[in-house]
Motif scaffolding. Structure first.
Motif: not given
Ligand SMILES: Nc1ncnc2c1ncn2[C@@H]1O[C@H](COP(=O)(O)OP(=O)(O)O)[C@@H](O)[C@H]1O
Ligand code: SF4
Ligand SMILES: [Mg+2]
Length: 362
Positions: A73-91
């Motif tokens: 899930g390392k890349t997923t965290l980076a992608r969510a932070t730069v806005g490439l993937v939308a979070p399902a939950a959390g902030s």
């Protein structure tokens, strides 16, 4: 992959100012979960979630290492932070602004601003082969719509120099005419052209030998100092982060299982998975090494259903009934900057001090 023979341009590393209190985080991620499952396909956060309930903070100008196996899930965290993937939950808060909740035009505007940049894992695949180095480095500035034409040209040259490239030598070349190391530097120049405040580097040194690894890591440290940049370095193994990161977060199967100041985490891991990583790493510091054999399942470990309780239970030699419940990740009582998602954080060590069955029978 080879780097240019000439060393990177030297920049005086700014001494880290003494801080009397902890600065406010630049990035604050809370309870972040991401699923790639298409909407409407079963539970949003079932076994398929790529990242679950992640909490992470990055302070201005610090280097945070993220370590974990492929698929954790390392890349997923980076992608969510730069806005490439939308979070399902959390902030996700950046500089006090809720960027995880941005949608549509607002999200695109944040991405275009270039305040948070991501350097992708494979420079050859992520750089457009038809563009020259100048075009590649100028592109984020064109997208952000900042600076005049002349200022952009100056910024491109400045950014190339910052990463140790001579603008006159590389400006008109295309990616295929650069060495692997030069391409990596161009990716970095492109990422810092907008002068971001936070940079994610996805496995920047995985494909490099030790000396080139150090060149790239030193370069990231120089960029941090020159540009007041916070850097998150994603890596496969802890040893490449040991000399550079201030703090580290350890990922396992979509969860952050441990995090804290890197020296403390390496010297005294609180989670059995971190302990296994440090014990198996080639050489990290001079701390007392744990025997990796004592950290592997003995055969008495209960069998755990794939998505029940602690994510590490299936490999943990210390698993017990309570581990069928997902552990929270509280701060450690003796170290408020550290957190570990284990019901027995550090207490499992006491069992290591007992003689092993082999030693008893010897
Ligand atoms: N675009 C995607 N579509 C579907 N699943 C994905 C996608 N990207 C990653 N995944 C899955 O999400 C999980 C986490 O992946 P990733 O964040 O890339 O891990 P890491 O960077 O730690 O290797 C993995 O199970 C991976 O297969
Ligand atoms: S919660 Fe239990 S299974 Fe998980 S790491 Fe801790 S002791 Fe092992
Ligand atoms: Mg990855």
């Amino acid at each position: 992959m080879t780097l240019p023979e000439s060393p990177p341009a030297t920049h005086a590393v700014r001494p880290v100012p003494e801080v009397t209190s902890t600065p406010a985080p630049l990035l604050r991620v809370r309870g972040l979960s991401v699923s790639y499952a298409p909407p409407g396909k079963g539970t949003h956060l079932g076994t398929g979630a790529a990242l679950r309930d992640a909490d992470l903070e990055v302070r201005p100008s610090e280097i945070v290492g993220i370590v974990g196996e492929t698929g954790s899930g390392k890349t997923t965290l980076a992608r969510a932070t730069v806005g490439l993937v939308a979070p399902a939950a959390g902030s996700i808060e950046f500089a006090g602004e809720d960027i995880g909740g941005l949608r549509g035009r607002a999200r695109r505007a944040f991405r275009r601003s270039g305040q948070v940049q991501l350097v992708f894992q494979d420079p050859l695949r992520s750089l457009d082969p038809d563009l020259t180095v100048t075009d590649l480095v100028r592109e984020p500035l064109d997208i952000a719509g900042v600076l005049s034409r002349t200022e952009r040209e100056q910024r491109v040259a400045e950014s190339l120099r910052l990463v140790g490239l001579d603008p006159d030598a590389v400006a008109e070349r295309r990616p295929r005419h650069l060495s692997g190391g030069q391409r990596q530097r161009v990716s970095l120049a492109r990422a810092v052209a907008t002068r971001p405040r936070l940079l994610f580097c996805d496995e920047p040194v995985s494909a490099l030998d030790v000396s080139n690894r150090n060149l790239v890591l030193n370069l990231l440290d120089q960029l941090r100092a020159e540009l007041d940049l916070a850097v998150v370095i994603i890596a496969h193994d802890l040893s490449s982060l040991a000399g550079i990161a201030d703090r580290v977060a350890v990922f396992y199967r979509g969860r952050i299982v441990e995090q804290g100041p890197i020296r403390e985490v390496l010297g005294d891991p609180a989670h059995p998975y971190t302990a296994l990583l440090t014990a198996s790493a080639p050489s990290i510091g001079d701390e007392e090494r744990l025997d990796p054999a004592r950290l592997r399942p003995t055969g008495d470990t209960p069998a755990w259903p794939a998505d029940l309780g602690c994510v590490f239970a299936h490999r943990c030699p210390f698993a017990h009934d309570a581990c069928a419940d997902q552990p929270a990740s509280p701060t450690l009582p003796h170290a408020p900057q550290r957190r570990a998602a284990c019901h027995d954080a550090a207490a499992w060590r006491e069992r290591l001090d007992q003689p092993s069955p082999q030693k008893e029978s010897a």
